[in-house]
Design an enzyme around this catalytic site. Structure first.
Site, short mmCIF file in Angstrom:
data_model
loop_
_atom_site.label_atom_id
_atom_site.label_comp_id
_atom_site.label_asym_id
_atom_site.label_seq_id
_atom_site.Cartn_x
_atom_site.Cartn_y
_atom_site.Cartn_z
N LYS A 47 0.73 -1.30 0.00
CA LYS A 47 -0.09 -0.05 -0.05
C LYS A 47 0.98 1.37 0.11
CE LYS A 47 -3.72 -2.45 2.51
NZ LYS A 47 -5.04 -2.16 1.37
N THR B 20 -11.74 -0.14 -1.05
CA THR B 20 -12.97 0.43 -0.76
C THR B 20 -12.99 1.87 -0.14
OG1 THR B 20 -12.81 -0.88 0.96
CG2 THR B 20 -14.19 -1.85 -0.96
#
Ligand code: IMK
Length: 831
Positions: free
Chosen positions: A573, A675
């Site tokens: 990430k 999300t």
């Protein structure tokens, strides 16, 4: 179990015809007072904040329970098809404000509370998050349940009732500390225990053949150590539609039998000890996101969920249809949330064959037509494999069945590709080697009627790489379902002011029909509307700044750009890339380069798996850089960095409404969907991101002029491997060289020499899988564009409105409609 019905006369059906409860605020508050003073026995309102919450929640629960019973009775009466969403994680967050929103709470409640000197916000704040999940996968399950109830689909969630949810994160001296999350200690008003539906689950022992009454050879699983699974039901209310679905969570306990021999031999404690083992199974959520750990207790959890849920579903089936399974596949569907509940495949076979007397072919026809599998990651370290020896020791009957499934599957492979033994080995559910392993993803693919990824890119990569052989064999099984999030929690409830503003111009239908947000597009050109939009954003930023002040002790100025990255801490990430950018800005400021620098407040939050050393070091780096940057009077006016401890659902409810810039900067091809990116977009944040996961679809919806794109794409990432040379990149880029120099000379760790060496080495490693240095330059450039764009407030607000306007696709209502149209085929069950 003790499920004998109460003997009753004909008149007692009056129980089920209680008059409906009034939704008027005065009546809710009256009930609240009765619960507080009589049921909980409390008296001083201000001494018992938590009891105030509990009694208020009980008043709302009553109103939900009425609708809940009606919904469930109608499902039984209609005998419609149902879907069961099986998941080891449900990250529900708080329930009270969601219940009030969905049941249409009126302002009269707030008024009636105020007469007692109570504020609704203080009450809702008392609720502890239900943190029964790690991150995106668990929160997706929660958003899906909300959408299923809102779309009035007969869907039930099955999961585990962990005594301890996701750990609470504290930061000490910049390091993450974990504390247990005993979320049930003060009770949970939202659950109803259902002892009467407890089921027995087997572990250990062995299998043996026997001949039944009809002379058939069959198998039984004997000498097992059984535990009892007890269900706890939580209501899932739909949005203002009278539907209330169920989330059923299992708690493991001991069977009430003692080992009598041990007991009588005086080993009382040993006999009770078994009780302990059983209770451990659902004690704690494994805190690993997108990585497996192979622990036996985790396999016990997985099997407990699979076995208890399927026994429950089959009991319900037999109660309605007897032992006739001819319609079972038409009436049931099991959606597996990743491979974690994949024991359901051999367990369904076992129950149908061993317990209900079906033959293999009939049982397989049912299993392979009812199971559907969602994959949530391509990362190899997250692909579950169980050693055959452990699997067989714990679940001997299931291992037999897995071998049989594999033998029949490999026969099919050899018919399709005669003599291709390489391919047989590649595709086998059992991986050969010194330690044989069960490949759970392959088991799930072989048994499923549908296999889906969670964003277009991810689904394509599954077909091209991870499951390529299977895609060639069964191309029609594979499909995409791009993730979504529920607009009820992530807009209507967490951003009421923006919701009011939107509703004032396009009406309120968008809450259940998100594509209507496109009607906002023309308002981007309306100066008055832009001013209102900006005022809402500034107020939300003030609320977020207050949280940052309270939890980090750092002051954020609402006129600065709020640049936010909140998600699990993971190398893929690239929180590290974000920190490198902050160091770069610090370096520029220190060198007196102030022109065109936009005041910026950077917020990073997220938990690291307790055993993931590199992720924990990245947290320490964020905190170390933060203290240097924030404490330096020559930079702190223009640049702030804060690490928000204990990032969780209820924190995101305050964070996403107050964000200007959403960091979605994973190495392309690694983030299955994301999300959080969707929650930020809906709330009017701009995205700075790579072509990864759902970012690609966000970019498509909003247009490249309203998105800060940077970095290599997934193909380029694969192509660069083998000749990646980070040292050369650093040498050629003065900005990166200076950033590396500050890190390498120990500027951020003057009193803790060497602690960041592993991080520095990872950046300079030619085998760095995350290619941090490769994307540095284009990231810095994209950040620069974002900073310049922010200086023109009017233009920025325009882009903010257009982001919300384009976010309709990312409602989980759309995702669930897609699942239903293409996989589940459930009827709408209007109440
Ligand atoms: C996550 C993915 O990492 C996200 O990209 C995705 O948006 C989310 O799932 C919802 O689809 C946890 C995982 C996982 C695989 C294994 C485990 N994938 C995701 N969380 C244990």
């Amino acid at each position: 179990m003790n499920s004998k019905p109460f003997t009753r006369s004909k008149t007692t059906h009056a129980f089920s015809t209680l008059p409906p409860l009034s939704m008027d605020g005065k009546s809710v508050v009256e009930d609240f007072r009765r619960y507080f003073s009589r049921t909980l026995g409390r008296s001083e309102l201000n001494e018992a904040a938590y009891h105030v919450y509990t009694s208020f929640a009980m008043a709302w629960r009553d109103r939900i329970v009425e609708r809940w019973k009606k919904t469930q009775a109608s499902y039984d009466a209609e005998d419609s098809k149902r879907t069961y969403y099986l998941s080891l994680e449900f990250l529900m967050g708080r329930a009270l404000s969601n219940a009030m929103l969905n049941l249409e709470e009126t302002s009269s409640t707030t008024d009636a509370l105020q007469k007692l000197g109570l504020f609704l916000e203080e009450i809702t704040e008392q609720e502890h998050d239900a943190g029964l999940g790690n991150g995106g996968l668990g929160r997706l399950a929660a958003c899906f349940l909300d959408s299923c109830a809102t779309l009035q689909l007969p869907v039930m969630g099955y999961g585990l009732r962990y005594e301890y949810g996701m750990f609470r994160q504290k930061i000490e001296n910049g390091y993450q500390m974990e504390e247990p999350d005993h979320w049930l200690r003060i009770g949970n008003p939202w659950e109803i225990e259902r002892q009467e539906f407890a089921v027995r689950v087997k572990f250990g022992g062995h299998t043996e053949p026997y001949t039944d009454d009809q002379g058939n050879t069959r198998v039984r699983w004997v000498h097992s150590h059984d535990v009892l699974a007890v269900p706890y039901d939580m209501p899932i209310p739909g949005y203002r539609n009278g539907t209330v679905n169920t989330l059923r969570l299992w708690k493991s306990t001991a069977t009430d039998e003692f080992d009598l021999d041990e007991f009588n031999a005086g080993s009382y404690a040993e006999a009770v000890g078994e009780k302990n083992d059983a209770e451990h199974i659902t004690m704690v959520l494994y805190p690993n996101d997108a990585s497996e750990n192979g622990k036996e207790l985790r396999l016990r959890q997985q099997y407990l969920l699979a076995s208890a849920s399927l026994q429950d579903i089959l009991r319900h089936w037999v109660a309605q249809h007897g032992n006739d399974f001819s319609q079972f596949a038409e009436k049931n569907c099991f959606q597996l949330n990743d491979t974690h509940p994949t024991c359901s495949v051999p367990e369904l076979m076992r129950l149908l064959i061993d317990e209900h007397g079906l033959n293999w072919d009939d049982a397989w026809a049912i299993t392979s037509r009812t199971v559907a599998y969602t994959n949530h990651t391509l990362l190899p370290e997250a692909l579950e494999r169980w050693s055959v020896s452990m699997f067989g020791r714990l679940l001997p009957r299931l291992l037999d069945i897995v071998y049989e499934i594999n033998a029949r599957f490999l026969a099919e492979v050899s018919l399709r590709w005669p003599g291709d033994s390489d391919r047989q080995q590649r595709m086998s559910i059992i991986e050969e080697g010194p330690e044989k392993q069960v490949r759970m993803a392959y088991l799930a693919v072989v048994a499923s009627m549908s296999v889906n990824g969670v964003a277009e890119l991810h689904s394509r990569l599954l077909q091209q790489h991870l499951f390529h052989d299977f895609y060639e064999l069964w191309p029609n099984k594979f499909n995409n379902k791009t993730n979504g999030v529920t607009p009820r929690r992530w807009m209507a409830s967490s951003n009421p002011e923006l919701s009011k503003l939107i509703t004032s111009v396009i009406g309120s239908d968008w809450i259940t029909d998100m594509p209507q947000l496109r009607k906002l597009t023309p308002y981007a050109d309306d100066a008055k509307f832009r001013a209102q939009w900006r005022a809402v954003k500034q107020a939300n930023k003030a609320r977020l700044a207050a949280l940052v002040q309270k939890d980090c002790g750092v002051t954020f100025d609402v006129d600065a750009i709020f640049d936010i990255q909140v998600k699990r801490i993971h190398e893929y990430k690239r929180q590290l890339l974000n920190v490198l950018h902050v160091i770069h800005l610090y370096d520029r400021l220190k060198r007196g380069e102030r022109d065109g620098i936009t005041p910026r407040c950077v917020l990073i939050g997220g938990k690291a798996a307790p055993g993931y050393q590199m992720a924990k070091r990245i947290i320490k780096l964020v905190n170390s850089v933060a203290s240097v940057v924030n404490d330096d009077p020559s930079t702190s006016e223009l640049l702030k960095l804060a690490f928000l401890p204990d990032y969780r659902v209820s924190a995101m409810e305050i964070i996403c409404p107050g964000a200007d810039l959403s960091e979605q900067i994973s190495t392309a091809g690694k983030e299955a969907s994301g999300t959080g990116n969707m929650k930020f977009m809906m709330n009017g944040a701009m995205t700075i991101g790579t072509l990864d996961g759902a970012n690609i679809e966000i970019l498509e919806e909003v247009g490249s002029e309203n998105f800060f794109l940077f970095g290599l794409n997934a193909e380029e990432v694969e192509a660069i491997r083998g000749h990646y040379n980070p040292d050369a990149i650093i040498e050629q880029d003065d900005d990166l060289a200076r950033v590396m120099h500050l890190l390498e000379c120990g500027h951020f760790n003057l009193f803790e020499p060497g602690i960041f060496d592993p991080i520095i080495q990872s950046i300079r490693n030619p085998h760095d899988p995350w290619l941090t240095a490769a994307d540095f330059r284009s990231y810095i450039d994209a950040q620069h564009s974002a900073a310049s764009a922010y200086l023109d407030h009017d233009h920025w607000t325009r882009m903010s409105i257009l982001n919300t306007a384009a976010s309709g696709k990312f409602s989980s209502d759309r995702t669930i409609a897609d699942y239903n149209r293409e996989i589940w085929h459930l009827p709408n069950m209007a109440q």
